[in-house]
Motif scaffolding. Structure first.
Motif, mmCIF file in Angstrom:
data_model
loop_
_atom_site.group_PDB
_atom_site.id
_atom_site.type_symbol
_atom_site.label_atom_id
_atom_site.label_comp_id
_atom_site.label_asym_id
_atom_site.label_seq_id
_atom_site.Cartn_x
_atom_site.Cartn_y
_atom_site.Cartn_z
ATOM 1 N N TYR A 11 0.838 -1.201 0.000
ATOM 2 C CA TYR A 11 0.000 0.000 0.000
ATOM 3 C C TYR A 11 0.870 1.246 0.000
ATOM 4 O O TYR A 11 2.095 1.168 0.119
ATOM 5 C CB TYR A 11 -0.942 -0.029 1.208
ATOM 6 C CG TYR A 11 -2.031 -1.066 1.027
ATOM 7 C CD1 TYR A 11 -3.030 -0.888 0.079
ATOM 8 C CD2 TYR A 11 -2.030 -2.240 1.769
ATOM 9 C CE1 TYR A 11 -4.013 -1.845 -0.110
ATOM 10 C CE2 TYR A 11 -3.008 -3.206 1.585
ATOM 11 C CZ TYR A 11 -3.998 -2.996 0.639
ATOM 12 O OH TYR A 11 -4.966 -3.947 0.450
ATOM 13 N N ALA A 12 0.212 2.396 -0.127
ATOM 14 C CA ALA A 12 0.933 3.674 -0.269
ATOM 15 C C ALA A 12 1.891 3.926 0.895
ATOM 16 O O ALA A 12 2.942 4.529 0.718
ATOM 17 C CB ALA A 12 -0.070 4.817 -0.385
ATOM 18 N N ASN A 13 1.521 3.438 2.087
ATOM 19 C CA ASN A 13 2.394 3.670 3.249
ATOM 20 C C ASN A 13 3.592 2.706 3.269
ATOM 21 O O ASN A 13 4.382 2.704 4.216
ATOM 22 C CB ASN A 13 1.594 3.548 4.549
ATOM 23 C CG ASN A 13 0.901 2.198 4.661
ATOM 24 O OD1 ASN A 13 1.159 1.281 3.873
ATOM 25 N ND2 ASN A 13 0.007 2.076 5.630
ATOM 26 N N GLY A 14 3.676 1.874 2.223
ATOM 27 C CA GLY A 14 4.825 0.975 2.098
ATOM 28 C C GLY A 14 4.645 -0.368 2.774
ATOM 29 O O GLY A 14 5.493 -1.256 2.658
ATOM 30 N N VAL A 15 3.513 -0.532 3.470
ATOM 31 C CA VAL A 15 3.285 -1.803 4.176
ATOM 32 C C VAL A 15 2.959 -2.900 3.155
ATOM 33 O O VAL A 15 2.018 -2.746 2.361
ATOM 34 C CB VAL A 15 2.116 -1.659 5.175
ATOM 35 C CG1 VAL A 15 1.807 -2.988 5.851
ATOM 36 C CG2 VAL A 15 2.440 -0.592 6.200
ATOM 37 N N PRO A 16 3.714 -3.999 3.128
ATOM 38 C CA PRO A 16 3.405 -5.070 2.168
ATOM 39 C C PRO A 16 2.222 -5.903 2.658
ATOM 40 O O PRO A 16 2.232 -6.407 3.783
ATOM 41 C CB PRO A 16 4.693 -5.892 2.131
ATOM 42 C CG PRO A 16 5.374 -5.609 3.416
ATOM 43 C CD PRO A 16 4.902 -4.295 3.925
ATOM 44 N N ALA A 17 1.182 -6.041 1.809
ATOM 45 C CA ALA A 17 0.000 -6.827 2.189
ATOM 46 C C ALA A 17 0.134 -8.254 1.651
ATOM 47 O O ALA A 17 -0.295 -9.210 2.293
ATOM 48 C CB ALA A 17 -1.254 -6.175 1.655
ATOM 49 N N LEU A 18 0.705 -8.391 0.461
ATOM 50 C CA LEU A 18 0.964 -9.723 -0.107
ATOM 51 C C LEU A 18 2.397 -9.724 -0.649
ATOM 52 O O LEU A 18 2.863 -8.723 -1.189
ATOM 53 C CB LEU A 18 -0.003 -10.029 -1.252
ATOM 54 C CG LEU A 18 -1.447 -10.365 -0.889
ATOM 55 C CD1 LEU A 18 -2.273 -10.572 -2.160
ATOM 56 C CD2 LEU A 18 -1.543 -11.609 -0.009
ATOM 57 N N ASN A 19 3.061 -10.864 -0.494
ATOM 58 C CA ASN A 19 4.462 -10.907 -0.898
ATOM 59 C C ASN A 19 4.745 -12.177 -1.708
ATOM 60 O O ASN A 19 4.693 -13.286 -1.175
ATOM 61 C CB ASN A 19 5.334 -10.857 0.364
ATOM 62 C CG ASN A 19 6.803 -10.671 0.022
ATOM 63 O OD1 ASN A 19 7.154 -10.396 -1.132
ATOM 64 N ND2 ASN A 19 7.657 -10.832 1.012
ATOM 65 N N ASP A 20 4.974 -12.006 -2.991
ATOM 66 C CA ASP A 20 5.367 -13.096 -3.893
ATOM 67 C C ASP A 20 4.420 -14.312 -3.799
ATOM 68 O O ASP A 20 4.842 -15.436 -3.534
ATOM 69 C CB ASP A 20 6.805 -13.513 -3.576
ATOM 70 C CG ASP A 20 7.396 -14.344 -4.710
ATOM 71 O OD1 ASP A 20 6.979 -14.143 -5.866
ATOM 72 O OD2 ASP A 20 8.251 -15.205 -4.440
ATOM 73 N N VAL A 21 3.146 -14.053 -4.024
ATOM 74 C CA VAL A 21 2.137 -15.113 -3.925
ATOM 75 C C VAL A 21 1.987 -15.815 -5.277
ATOM 76 O O VAL A 21 1.827 -15.166 -6.316
ATOM 77 C CB VAL A 21 0.773 -14.538 -3.477
ATOM 78 C CG1 VAL A 21 -0.326 -15.590 -3.562
ATOM 79 C CG2 VAL A 21 0.868 -13.999 -2.055
ATOM 80 N N ASN A 22 2.059 -17.147 -5.246
ATOM 81 C CA ASN A 22 1.821 -17.956 -6.443
ATOM 82 C C ASN A 22 0.678 -18.920 -6.147
ATOM 83 O O ASN A 22 0.727 -19.646 -5.152
ATOM 84 C CB ASN A 22 3.079 -18.758 -6.805
ATOM 85 C CG ASN A 22 4.168 -17.854 -7.335
ATOM 86 O OD1 ASN A 22 4.116 -17.396 -8.466
ATOM 87 N ND2 ASN A 22 5.155 -17.574 -6.493
ATOM 88 N N LEU A 23 -0.337 -18.870 -6.995
ATOM 89 C CA LEU A 23 -1.506 -19.734 -6.764
ATOM 90 C C LEU A 23 -2.069 -20.187 -8.094
ATOM 91 O O LEU A 23 -1.970 -19.475 -9.099
ATOM 92 C CB LEU A 23 -2.620 -18.946 -6.066
ATOM 93 C CG LEU A 23 -2.631 -18.816 -4.549
ATOM 94 C CD1 LEU A 23 -3.846 -17.979 -4.142
ATOM 95 C CD2 LEU A 23 -2.695 -20.179 -3.894
ATOM 96 N N ASN A 24 -2.678 -21.361 -8.080
ATOM 97 C CA ASN A 24 -3.365 -21.816 -9.282
ATOM 98 C C ASN A 24 -4.628 -22.547 -8.861
ATOM 99 O O ASN A 24 -4.563 -23.535 -8.125
ATOM 100 C CB ASN A 24 -2.432 -22.738 -10.077
ATOM 101 C CG ASN A 24 -2.878 -22.843 -11.510
ATOM 102 O OD1 ASN A 24 -3.331 -21.857 -12.088
ATOM 103 N ND2 ASN A 24 -2.781 -24.037 -12.081
ATOM 104 N N ILE A 25 -5.773 -22.037 -9.255
ATOM 105 C CA ILE A 25 -7.047 -22.669 -8.891
ATOM 106 C C ILE A 25 -7.754 -23.087 -10.177
ATOM 107 O O ILE A 25 -7.964 -22.257 -11.083
ATOM 108 C CB ILE A 25 -7.913 -21.694 -8.065
ATOM 109 C CG1 ILE A 25 -7.202 -21.387 -6.731
ATOM 110 C CG2 ILE A 25 -9.302 -22.264 -7.807
ATOM 111 C CD1 ILE A 25 -7.802 -20.237 -5.948
ATOM 112 N N GLU A 26 -8.093 -24.373 -10.244
ATOM 113 C CA GLU A 26 -8.689 -24.913 -11.476
ATOM 114 C C GLU A 26 -10.205 -24.728 -11.477
ATOM 115 O O GLU A 26 -10.824 -24.545 -10.434
ATOM 116 C CB GLU A 26 -8.362 -26.402 -11.601
ATOM 117 C CG GLU A 26 -6.879 -26.714 -11.723
ATOM 118 C CD GLU A 26 -6.241 -26.101 -12.960
ATOM 119 O OE1 GLU A 26 -6.937 -25.948 -13.987
ATOM 120 O OE2 GLU A 26 -5.048 -25.750 -12.888
ATOM 121 N N LYS A 27 -10.758 -24.867 -12.668
ATOM 122 C CA LYS A 27 -12.206 -24.760 -12.841
ATOM 123 C C LYS A 27 -12.914 -25.828 -11.986
ATOM 124 O O LYS A 27 -12.481 -26.983 -11.948
ATOM 125 C CB LYS A 27 -12.542 -24.992 -14.321
ATOM 126 C CG LYS A 27 -13.971 -24.768 -14.693
ATOM 127 C CD LYS A 27 -14.102 -24.818 -16.208
ATOM 128 C CE LYS A 27 -15.515 -24.483 -16.645
ATOM 129 N NZ LYS A 27 -16.420 -25.571 -16.570
#
Lengths: 228, 299
Positions: A11-27
């Motif tokens: 976010y603008a204040n520099g706080v990381p909310a998510l860091n290097d997330v890898n995901l795969n969700i199938e149908k």
């Protein structure tokens, strides 16, 4: 169906909310996203709805590359996703029928079709008899069913549920989860963000755990993992 | 946009007025106050201008001719003067008419001693009335170049005063319109800020469902236009009664001012005010609603 490649969000204040997330969700999958408050779950939902854009990385939902999605195409993209929230977000001055029909009106579905679709959807969530009731006259469980009917009436291939049982008692919570399971069996990919340990452990679905913006576990038929 | 969506949008715009009664009432009151203030000010300006114009139209430049000038030559001079753009009309006053008028104005019963005699012989003249008294100097300069004109009587002081009044009215009008506009925008922005809280959730839901900006905006814009129409219509009705009664009151109570105050007829006044007030009301409603929704479209 949903793919996140090295996604980070600060976010603008520099706080990381998510860091290097890898995901795969199938149908057709049913997935729980769990984690404590401030873990990044809500940020993930907002990224998937294109309310936010990632600081880095790539998100693909329903073949839409959200990083490259122009503002004009956001509306069309969102029609492919149904969403329900913890606080229901219903229009309190309208009745049950109007709340569900509203979702079709705003995407310009013909009236004749709306008159067929809305009663069918209200029957699916068990509210056919209350179509005239104002939403403020309904219980929490019933309001969440209306929200569910509204999310599904446009027949989206993906349903995002952000803490759908957060404001409900155990009985209503289970009824909503059963409905979500039923919807999933009909082919809709369901992604549920929740705190509810009992439900997660009982349903034996895929569980992705996020902690401080990082995916710490991703298990088929997983369980709720507490923070140490 | 589908016809069914258009009808739905219009219906929702209409229903929104009743759904948010307090917001609707506050907005209608704000717009009505702005239009009412504008109407009052407009009435003052147009009537002062009307009175000044009436006064201007009575200001004339008088020209007298060289002795021995034939009637044909005098008519030719009259034709030339009439062609000038700043000239509204040229009236020929014969020596007899001048003497008759002088007798009535200054001599009264003492005129009997002049029976059969005209002391103003040779004073036939043209009274030249202008469209714009500020052009008097240029007209006089032109008249001075015409052969056969012996003397030119001009009323510089009156022309200057009227011209100055017109200039002051123009500046005051601009200043008051500016102040009114600023006050209106301030009031509208405050009312709109109040409406934002009511709208935020609904707009956010529409956007998350996948509504296009146009579809999200339309019911609010229609609501804004309807509120603007109502907000403009109410003060128009009030102004109609105030204006018509005020004219009657001033004419009855201040008959002495009849020669100075020239009121615009109620039909003329409202045929001008109604379109301006409706455009103002609808414009404020339209801009207010567009502004409200625009701030929340980026969801």
């Amino acid at each position: 169906m949903i793919s996140l490649e090295s996604v980070s969000k600060s976010y603008a204040n520099g706080v990381p909310a998510l860091n290097d997330v890898n995901l795969n969700i199938e149908k057709g999958e049913f997935v729980f996203i769990v984690g404590d408050s401030g873990s990044g779950k809500s940020t993930l939902i907002k990224l998937l709805l294109r309310e936010l854009t990632p600081t880095s990385g790539r998100i693909i939902v329903n073949d839409y590359d959200l990083s490259r999605l122009s503002r004009r195409k956001i509306a069309k993209f969102r029609r492919s996703i149904g969403v329900v929230f913890q606080d229901f977000r219903l229009l309190k001055d309208r009745n049950v029928y109007e709340n569900v029909a509203f979702a079709q009106r705003v995407i310009e579905v013909p009236t004749r079709q709306i008159k067929q679709n809305v009663p069918a959807m209200l029957s699916l969530v068990g509210l056919a008899g209350k179509y005239k009731a104002k939403t403020r006259q309904l219980s929490g469980g019933e309001q969440q069913r209306v929200a569910l009917a509204r999310a599904l009436v446009n027949n989206p291939p993906i349903l995002l549920a952000d803490e759908p049982t957060g404001n409900l008692d155990p009985r209503n919570s289970w009824e909503i989860m059963k409905l979500l399971e039923e919807i999933n069996k009909r082919g809709t990919t369901v992604l549920v963000v929740t705190h509810n340990r009992e439900i997660v452990n009982a349903m034996r679905k895929r569980v992705i755990t996020i902690r401080k913006g990082v995916v710490v576990s991703d298990e088929e038929k997983g369980e709720y993992i507490d923070e140490d | 946009m589908r016809i069914s969506t258009l009808l739905y949008t219009c219906k929702q715009g209409f229903k929104n007025i009743f759904r948010n009664k307090m917001f609707s009432l506050a907005t209608i009151a704000t717009i009505a106050a702005c239009v009412f203030l504008f109407g009052i000010f407009y009435a003052i300006v147009v009537n002062v201008q009307q009175s000044v114009r009436a006064a201007e139209s009575s200001v004339a430049v008088t020209v007298f001719f060289d002795e021995g000038l034939s009637q044909e030559q005098i008519m030719l001079i009259g034709d030339e003067i009439s062609k000038r753009p700043e000239v509204a009309s040229v009236v020929f006053v014969s020596a007899e008419e001048a003497w008759d008028s002088f007798k009535v104005d200054y001599l009264g019963e003492y005129a009997d001693g002049y029976e059969g005699d005209n002391p103003l012989e040779g004073s036939e003249n043209y009274e030249i009335y202008m469209n714009d008294v500020s052009k008097q100097s240029s007209l006089v300069s032109y008249l001075e170049t015409i052969d056969g004109i012996r003397e030119i009587n001009r009323s510089d002081a009156t022309a200057n005063i009227l011209s100055n009044i017109n200039t002051v009215i123009s500046y005051v009008s601009l200043a008051i319109i500016g102040i009114l506009l600023a006050v209106s925008l301030f009031l509208i922005s405050n009312t709109v800020a109040m409406g934002i809280a009511v709208r935020r959730e609904e707009i956010a839901i529409m956007k998350l469902i996948g509504a296009k900006d146009f579809v999200v905006r339309s019911p609010f814009v229609i609501e804004g236009i309807l509120i603007g129409l109502i907000g403009a219509a109410l003060p128009l009705i009030a102004l109609y009664f105030i204006y018509s009664n005020l004219i009657l009151y001033v004419k009855d109570e201040f008959a002495v001012l009849d020669d100075i105050l020239k009121f615009m007829s109620i039909e003329d006044f409202f045929s001008r005010l109604i379109p301006i007030a409706l455009i103002l009301g609808v414009g404020l409603g339209f801009l207010g609603s567009m502004f409200t929704v625009h701030r929340h479209l980026r969801v």
